[in-house]
Design a protein around this motif. Structure first.
Motif, PDB file in Angstrom:
ATOM      1  N   PRO A 227      81.830  52.291  -1.344  1.00  0.00           N
ATOM      2  CA  PRO A 227      80.842  51.545  -2.120  1.00  0.00           C
ATOM      3  C   PRO A 227      81.504  50.817  -3.294  1.00  0.00           C
ATOM      4  O   PRO A 227      82.639  51.101  -3.659  1.00  0.00           O
ATOM      5  N   TYR A 228      80.742  49.911  -3.887  1.00  0.00           N
ATOM      6  CA  TYR A 228      81.294  48.989  -4.879  1.00  0.00           C
ATOM      7  C   TYR A 228      80.702  49.243  -6.275  1.00  0.00           C
ATOM      8  O   TYR A 228      79.544  49.627  -6.409  1.00  0.00           O
ATOM      9  N   ASP A 229      81.533  48.991  -7.291  1.00  0.00           N
ATOM     10  CA  ASP A 229      81.044  48.987  -8.674  1.00  0.00           C
ATOM     11  C   ASP A 229      80.366  47.665  -9.008  1.00  0.00           C
ATOM     12  O   ASP A 229      79.502  47.605  -9.881  1.00  0.00           O
ATOM     13  N   ALA A 244      68.909  42.268  -0.410  1.00  0.00           N
ATOM     14  CA  ALA A 244      68.743  43.189  -1.538  1.00  0.00           C
ATOM     15  C   ALA A 244      68.882  44.659  -1.129  1.00  0.00           C
ATOM     16  O   ALA A 244      69.590  45.427  -1.806  1.00  0.00           O
ATOM     17  N   PRO A 245      68.255  45.115  -0.034  1.00  0.00           N
ATOM     18  CA  PRO A 245      68.449  46.524   0.354  1.00  0.00           C
ATOM     19  C   PRO A 245      69.901  46.864   0.671  1.00  0.00           C
ATOM     20  O   PRO A 245      70.381  47.955   0.335  1.00  0.00           O
ATOM     21  N   ASP A 246      70.599  45.924   1.328  1.00  0.00           N
ATOM     22  CA  ASP A 246      72.012  46.168   1.660  1.00  0.00           C
ATOM     23  C   ASP A 246      72.872  46.211   0.401  1.00  0.00           C
ATOM     24  O   ASP A 246      73.800  47.020   0.302  1.00  0.00           O
ATOM     25  N   PHE A 247      72.572  45.340  -0.549  1.00  0.00           N
ATOM     26  CA  PHE A 247      73.302  45.380  -1.813  1.00  0.00           C
ATOM     27  C   PHE A 247      73.090  46.724  -2.508  1.00  0.00           C
ATOM     28  O   PHE A 247      74.047  47.348  -2.990  1.00  0.00           O
ATOM     29  N   GLY A 248      71.842  47.152  -2.580  1.00  0.00           N
ATOM     30  CA  GLY A 248      71.556  48.424  -3.230  1.00  0.00           C
ATOM     31  C   GLY A 248      72.275  49.590  -2.569  1.00  0.00           C
ATOM     32  O   GLY A 248      72.818  50.465  -3.252  1.00  0.00           O
ATOM     33  N   ALA A 249      72.304  49.587  -1.235  1.00  0.00           N
ATOM     34  CA  ALA A 249      72.956  50.679  -0.509  1.00  0.00           C
ATOM     35  C   ALA A 249      74.467  50.673  -0.687  1.00  0.00           C
ATOM     36  O   ALA A 249      75.118  51.721  -0.614  1.00  0.00           O
ATOM     37  N   ALA A 250      75.044  49.493  -0.919  1.00  0.00           N
ATOM     38  CA  ALA A 250      76.507  49.377  -1.006  1.00  0.00           C
ATOM     39  C   ALA A 250      77.048  49.602  -2.405  1.00  0.00           C
ATOM     40  O   ALA A 250      78.271  49.628  -2.594  1.00  0.00           O
ATOM     41  N   LEU A 251      76.178  49.765  -3.402  1.00  0.00           N
ATOM     42  CA  LEU A 251      76.616  49.978  -4.782  1.00  0.00           C
ATOM     43  C   LEU A 251      76.656  51.465  -5.119  1.00  0.00           C
ATOM     44  O   LEU A 251      75.838  52.256  -4.640  1.00  0.00           O
ATOM     45  N   VAL A 252      77.591  51.820  -5.982  1.00  0.00           N
ATOM     46  CA  VAL A 252      77.610  53.180  -6.514  1.00  0.00           C
ATOM     47  C   VAL A 252      76.452  53.316  -7.506  1.00  0.00           C
ATOM     48  O   VAL A 252      75.945  52.325  -8.027  1.00  0.00           O
ATOM     49  N   PRO A 253      75.977  54.539  -7.780  1.00  0.00           N
ATOM     50  CA  PRO A 253      74.968  54.701  -8.832  1.00  0.00           C
ATOM     51  C   PRO A 253      75.466  54.104 -10.150  1.00  0.00           C
ATOM     52  O   PRO A 253      76.601  54.338 -10.563  1.00  0.00           O
ATOM     53  N   GLY A 254      74.640  53.303 -10.771  1.00  0.00           N
ATOM     54  CA  GLY A 254      75.038  52.608 -11.992  1.00  0.00           C
ATOM     55  C   GLY A 254      75.825  51.349 -11.748  1.00  0.00           C
ATOM     56  O   GLY A 254      76.241  50.685 -12.708  1.00  0.00           O
ATOM     57  N   GLY A 255      76.029  50.974 -10.467  1.00  0.00           N
ATOM     58  CA  GLY A 255      76.821  49.799 -10.127  1.00  0.00           C
ATOM     59  C   GLY A 255      76.133  48.497 -10.506  1.00  0.00           C
ATOM     60  O   GLY A 255      74.929  48.449 -10.769  1.00  0.00           O
ATOM     61  N   HIS A 256      76.905  47.431 -10.524  1.00  0.00           N
ATOM     62  CA  HIS A 256      76.458  46.131 -11.025  1.00  0.00           C
ATOM     63  C   HIS A 256      76.266  45.141  -9.876  1.00  0.00           C
ATOM     64  O   HIS A 256      77.079  45.087  -8.947  1.00  0.00           O
ATOM     65  N   LEU A 257      75.221  44.324  -9.975  1.00  0.00           N
ATOM     66  CA  LEU A 257      74.952  43.268  -9.001  1.00  0.00           C
ATOM     67  C   LEU A 257      74.762  41.962  -9.759  1.00  0.00           C
ATOM     68  O   LEU A 257      73.908  41.860 -10.649  1.00  0.00           O
ATOM     69  N   LEU A 258      75.549  40.954  -9.419  1.00  0.00           N
ATOM     70  CA  LEU A 258      75.463  39.626 -10.035  1.00  0.00           C
ATOM     71  C   LEU A 258      74.956  38.659  -8.981  1.00  0.00           C
ATOM     72  O   LEU A 258      75.614  38.453  -7.954  1.00  0.00           O
ATOM     73  N   LEU A 259      73.792  38.067  -9.229  1.00  0.00           N
ATOM     74  CA  LEU A 259      73.166  37.178  -8.262  1.00  0.00           C
ATOM     75  C   LEU A 259      72.996  35.783  -8.854  1.00  0.00           C
ATOM     76  O   LEU A 259      72.615  35.633 -10.016  1.00  0.00           O
ATOM     77  N   ALA A 260      73.237  34.769  -8.030  1.00  0.00           N
ATOM     78  CA  ALA A 260      73.022  33.377  -8.428  1.00  0.00           C
ATOM     79  C   ALA A 260      72.770  32.561  -7.175  1.00  0.00           C
ATOM     80  O   ALA A 260      72.874  33.057  -6.053  1.00  0.00           O
ATOM     81  N   GLY A 261      72.438  31.278  -7.404  1.00  0.00           N
ATOM     82  CA  GLY A 261      72.084  30.411  -6.293  1.00  0.00           C
ATOM     83  C   GLY A 261      70.583  30.274  -6.132  1.00  0.00           C
ATOM     84  O   GLY A 261      70.110  29.586  -5.235  1.00  0.00           O
ATOM     85  N   LEU A 262      69.821  30.935  -7.000  1.00  0.00           N
ATOM     86  CA  LEU A 262      68.368  30.876  -6.942  1.00  0.00           C
ATOM     87  C   LEU A 262      67.834  29.990  -8.061  1.00  0.00           C
ATOM     88  O   LEU A 262      68.318  30.034  -9.190  1.00  0.00           O
ATOM     89  N   LEU A 263      66.845  29.181  -7.720  1.00  0.00           N
ATOM     90  CA  LEU A 263      66.148  28.406  -8.737  1.00  0.00           C
ATOM     91  C   LEU A 263      65.311  29.348  -9.601  1.00  0.00           C
ATOM     92  O   LEU A 263      64.908  30.430  -9.158  1.00  0.00           O
ATOM     93  N   GLU A 264      65.046  28.932 -10.833  1.00  0.00           N
ATOM     94  CA  GLU A 264      64.231  29.765 -11.721  1.00  0.00           C
ATOM     95  C   GLU A 264      62.865  30.055 -11.103  1.00  0.00           C
ATOM     96  O   GLU A 264      62.305  31.136 -11.290  1.00  0.00           O
TER      97      GLU A 264
END
Length: 300
Positions: A227-229, A244-264
């Motif tokens: 898993p990833y930090d 989003a579910p796959d990102f959550g599953a692949a992160l360690v507890p307390g891990g960070h997710l940086l998302l972009a490419g989405l309009l406001e």
């Protein structure tokens, strides 16, 4: 690319067409699409531009028209002059100075300043349209995360394109393991060339980058190296919601997710999907019309 199709419409109409493009699973990858303001002093007037390597056919125009609910706007078709579109795009692409990073094409000089990381990234087939504002936002947010004490030992850049965000993460956390992936088979060679020119070592060890071709998180290498930090994804709102579910599953507890490419305007849907995946918002910023989100996975 030698042909361009342009449509002019109010901003909500063009934004809706861009969203429809995200959901068009059978979209021809040879048609490159972007949306933008007509001019800075006309923020509500937008244009949709499509670049093609061949003279537009009826099927191409029908595919574009299908992106618009109701009547499509009038399309203007033009043959572009015989020039190297990559060189032209490099000339138009201004450097990014965001956070601790300066990113520029080879046509612009490097900046040698203490504490500043300088990267040279040529415009290429893997450098997606509309990336300038989101890239700058990601670099600013990564700098903020580092300043806030984020510790990264293992990171992944999903939909990497040029490899830039992976390079930036390694600059801030130089002993981290780094993995980059993209659905486009062109990207490995692009990332390898960019890594070499920017002094980023390729390999599986600490402070090195591994590159693979993958659709989302669905690849054995991504699973094996997790898993990833930190996971970074500067892609599109539709895939961010579905992943989003796959990102959550692949992160360690307390891990960070940086998302972009989405309009406001798409932020609420992305954040809702992330909440369901056990991710909470740590910080957000808006650059132009684009949202950049830092989320964290709940601890044990």
């Amino acid at each position: 690319m030698s042909w361009k199709i342009t449509a002019f419409a109010p901003r909500p109409v063009i934004e809706a067409a861009l969203v429809a493009h995200e959901d068009a699973l059978d979209w021809d990858p040879e048609i490159i699409l972007s949306g933008s303001e007509v001019a800075e002093d006309r923020p509500d007037d937008w244009q949709l531009e499509a670049w093609l390597s061949h003279k537009p056919k009826a099927a191409d125009k029908a595919a574009l028209a299908a992106l618009f609910a109701g009547d499509a706007p009038k399309f203007t078709i033009e043959k572009l002059p015989d020039t190297d579109w990559l060189v032209a795009s490099q000339q138009d692409l201004q450097p990014i100075h965001a956070g601790r990073f300066h990113v520029h094409t080879p046509d612009h000089p490097a900046r040698d300043e203490p504490g500043l990381f300088d990267f040279t990234i040529p415009a290429s087939q893997a450098f997606g349209t509309g990336q300038h504002a989101t890239t700058a936002g990601c670099l600013t947010m990564l700098t903020h995360m580092k300043a806030q004490g984020a510790v990264v030992r293992n990171c992944a850049d999903i939909g990497t394109g040029t490899g830039l965000l992976a390079f930036a993460a390694l600059a801030l956390w130089p002993r981290a393991l780094a993995t980059a992936s993209d659905i486009d088979a062109v990207c490995p060679d692009v990332v390898k060339a960019n890594a070499q020119s920017n002094g980023v070592p390729m390999g599986p060890g600490a402070g090195q980058l591994v590159m693979t071709v993958a659709d989302g998180m669905g690849h054995p290498l991504l699973a094996a190296r997790g898993p990833y930090d930190l996971i970074m994804a500067n892609i599109l709102a539709g895939p961010l919601v579905s992943l989003a579910p796959d990102f959550g599953a692949a992160l360690v507890p307390g891990g960070h997710l940086l998302l972009a490419g989405l309009l406001e305007t798409q932020e609420a849907a992305v954040r809702a999907a992330c909440r369901k995946a056990g991710l909470r918002l740590a910080a957000r910023l808006v650059n132009g019309d684009w949202s950049i989100l830092w989320l964290r996975k709940r601890g044990r």
